[in-house]
Design an enzyme around this catalytic site. Structure first.
Site, PDB file in Angstrom:
ATOM      1  N   SER A 136      46.701  39.819  47.761  1.00  0.00           N
ATOM      2  CA  SER A 136      46.379  39.949  46.353  1.00  0.00           C
ATOM      3  C   SER A 136      47.127  38.923  45.508  1.00  0.00           C
ATOM      4  O   SER A 136      48.252  38.520  45.832  1.00  0.00           O
ATOM      5  CB  SER A 136      46.755  41.355  45.866  1.00  0.00           C
ATOM      6  OG  SER A 136      46.658  41.460  44.455  1.00  0.00           O
ATOM      7  N   TYR A 160      42.647  37.248  40.710  1.00  0.00           N
ATOM      8  CA  TYR A 160      42.435  37.664  39.336  1.00  0.00           C
ATOM      9  C   TYR A 160      42.458  36.393  38.495  1.00  0.00           C
ATOM     10  O   TYR A 160      43.424  35.627  38.578  1.00  0.00           O
ATOM     11  CB  TYR A 160      43.551  38.580  38.843  1.00  0.00           C
ATOM     12  CG  TYR A 160      43.566  39.959  39.436  1.00  0.00           C
ATOM     13  CD1 TYR A 160      42.498  40.833  39.256  1.00  0.00           C
ATOM     14  CD2 TYR A 160      44.674  40.418  40.143  1.00  0.00           C
ATOM     15  CE1 TYR A 160      42.527  42.115  39.779  1.00  0.00           C
ATOM     16  CE2 TYR A 160      44.709  41.693  40.666  1.00  0.00           C
ATOM     17  CZ  TYR A 160      43.636  42.539  40.477  1.00  0.00           C
ATOM     18  OH  TYR A 160      43.669  43.806  40.997  1.00  0.00           O
ATOM     19  N   THR A 186      37.995  39.269  41.946  1.00  0.00           N
ATOM     20  CA  THR A 186      37.898  40.613  41.389  1.00  0.00           C
ATOM     21  C   THR A 186      37.429  40.524  39.949  1.00  0.00           C
ATOM     22  O   THR A 186      38.022  39.811  39.131  1.00  0.00           O
ATOM     23  CB  THR A 186      39.241  41.345  41.474  1.00  0.00           C
ATOM     24  OG1 THR A 186      39.591  41.514  42.850  1.00  0.00           O
ATOM     25  CG2 THR A 186      39.174  42.708  40.815  1.00  0.00           C
ATOM     26  N   LYS A 276      34.255  40.966  44.091  1.00  0.00           N
ATOM     27  CA  LYS A 276      34.756  42.340  44.287  1.00  0.00           C
ATOM     28  C   LYS A 276      34.736  43.105  42.966  1.00  0.00           C
ATOM     29  O   LYS A 276      35.288  42.632  41.977  1.00  0.00           O
ATOM     30  CB  LYS A 276      36.185  42.291  44.838  1.00  0.00           C
ATOM     31  CG  LYS A 276      36.796  43.658  45.161  1.00  0.00           C
ATOM     32  CD  LYS A 276      38.185  43.474  45.750  1.00  0.00           C
ATOM     33  CE  LYS A 276      38.793  44.793  46.199  1.00  0.00           C
ATOM     34  NZ  LYS A 276      39.074  45.699  45.055  1.00  0.00           N
ATOM     35  N   HIS A 300      37.429  49.816  42.151  1.00  0.00           N
ATOM     36  CA  HIS A 300      38.862  49.513  42.154  1.00  0.00           C
ATOM     37  C   HIS A 300      39.679  50.743  42.573  1.00  0.00           C
ATOM     38  O   HIS A 300      40.767  50.993  42.067  1.00  0.00           O
ATOM     39  CB  HIS A 300      39.317  49.029  40.773  1.00  0.00           C
ATOM     40  CG  HIS A 300      40.405  47.995  40.826  1.00  0.00           C
ATOM     41  ND1 HIS A 300      40.161  46.649  40.687  1.00  0.00           N
ATOM     42  CD2 HIS A 300      41.742  48.102  41.014  1.00  0.00           C
ATOM     43  CE1 HIS A 300      41.295  45.984  40.771  1.00  0.00           C
ATOM     44  NE2 HIS A 300      42.273  46.847  40.980  1.00  0.00           N
TER      45      HIS A 300
END
Length: 403
Positions: A136, A160, A186, A276, A300
């Site tokens: 992540s 992100y 995402t 995502k 999420h």
């Protein structure tokens, strides 16, 4: 009348097989964990409340998470009998490459807060199992260190999009340079969800020592010993942060990201691109029209919009609409290998597990992640055999009733 006699020692000997006691406490507790829920209970016992609740909790009333899990529980499976299932093939092709099992480790944030072994434990365990590992943007091990820990593991990077676009794309370039073959973008976090457990716990990064946290730490000295005697908590992709999780997320996330930005990111990335956070059919179709390689149906983990759609229920319709154009994957609510088999039967190409991974990590570090994978894989294999499916390809929607 039954005639009775005293048993002789030679009659008793075959019946009295004494189990050798396991002296290693970690191995003992992990061996006794037979389900992911068992790992969750161990994790809750061994991890401070703020860290455990960050993993375990969801947004607001947490109904999105509970409904996602209930959807899997409500499924009826329809076995096919008299098939030779002495040998089965659990492998799948996802995004053009083979995975030994139909699941991978999802991207998770603040992972070393759960256990100091963090992402290193995850990428090593994934490599041994032959499945992908996802790092992540909010991970706590650098891109380079994850590569070093799992040089042969298939690695995906989750992005992100920050307000600082140059910094975001620098991360993308670092991931590409270090052999990450897939980018997960995402798209369901324009702002942080209202994660009330974190607010009530006063969760900060790093954890703040208050009278409440000190009291909570008393029965968990091993967690604090690990935390205080290892490298201070930092992030894979940014400098150290001192503040609450919500403050960090709201500073970083860019609420202006749109479909044009997604197309721009696609042009920058040399590998597979997956979006995502898809939560309706129309968005799935629009993203597919951009030529991405895959989508992940996800709310999420219930951590953003409470009462959001349940990915498992979206799956059949999305597969009908775009399943021939890209790989449709699913996360949220998966707590067993049977859940994974259910998703695959309904048309998913792959699944991701996040909380299950973190429960294993909190329960026993790297060995706990291994145990989580062992539990899921044994459940997958057993469920496939009981359904009469000799390969993932033989799983089909007629085997599942989703009310």
């Amino acid at each position: 009348m039954v005639e009775r006699r005293l048993p002789s020692p030679k009659d008793l000997a075959p019946l009295m097989r004494l189990k050798r006691p396991e002296l290693n406490p970690k191995k003992r507790r992990l061996t006794n964990a037979l389900t992911v829920e068992d790992l969750r209970r161990i994790a809750k016992r061994r991890t401070p409340r703020a860290a455990f609740d960050y993993t375990d909790g969801a947004a607001e009333e947490e109904s999105s998470l509970s409904r996602a899990r209930q959807a899997f529980r409500d499924v009826t499976l329809h076995p096919r009998i008299l098939r030779d299932v002495s040998s089965i093939d659990t492998s799948v092709q996802v995004l053009g490459k083979k995975s030994a099992w139909p699941f991978g480790i999802a991207p998770t944030g603040f992972t070393r807060m759960m256990h100091t072994e963090g992402e290193v434990a995850g990428v090593r365990a994934a490599g041994r199992a032959g499945i992908p590992f996802s790092l992540s943007t909010m991970g706590t091990t650098s891109i380079e260190d994850v590569r070093a820990a799992g040089p042969d593991t298939r690695k995906w990077f989750q992005l992100y999009m920050w307000k600082d676009r140059d910094r975001s794309m620098n991360l993308v370039q670092r991931a590409a340079d270090n052999g990450f073959d897939t980018l997960l973008v995402t798209v369901d976090v324009p702002v942080a969800g209202a994660r009330l457990r974190d607010t009530r716990n006063g969760l900060t990064i790093p954890p703040t020592l208050t009278p409440k946290t000190i009291v909570d730490a008393i029965p968990r000295p091993w967690w604090w010993f690990d935390f205080l005697t290892t490298e201070p908590l930092s992030f894979a992709t940014l400098d150290r942060w001192s503040g609450t999780v919500a403050e960090l997320l709201d500073v970083m996330f860019d609420p202006t990201v749109d479909f044009d930005d997604l197309a721009w990111i696609k042009d920058q990335w040399p590998g597979s691109l997956v979006v995502k956070g898809i939560q309706n059919v129309e968005d799935a179709k629009k993203v597919a029209s951009l030529g991405v390689d895959g989508i992940i149906l996800s709310n999420h983990g219930g951590r953003q919009l409470d009462r959001a759609p349940i990915p498992l229920r979206l799956l059949p319709e999305v597969v009908r609409e775009v399943g021939n154009d890209l790989d449709v994957m699913v996360d949220t609510g998966i707590m067993s290998g049977t859940d994974i088999v259910t998703a695959m039967a309904l048309g998913a190409k792959f699944t991701l597990v996040g909380r299950a991974y973190l429960y294993g990590l909190m329960a026993g570090g790297e060995a706990g992640v291994d145990r989580m994978i062992e539990i899921l894989t044994s459940q997958i294999a057993r469920t496939m055999k009981l359904l009469g499916a000799r390969s993932i390809e033989e799983l089909e929607p007629s085997m599942v009733t989703l009310p």
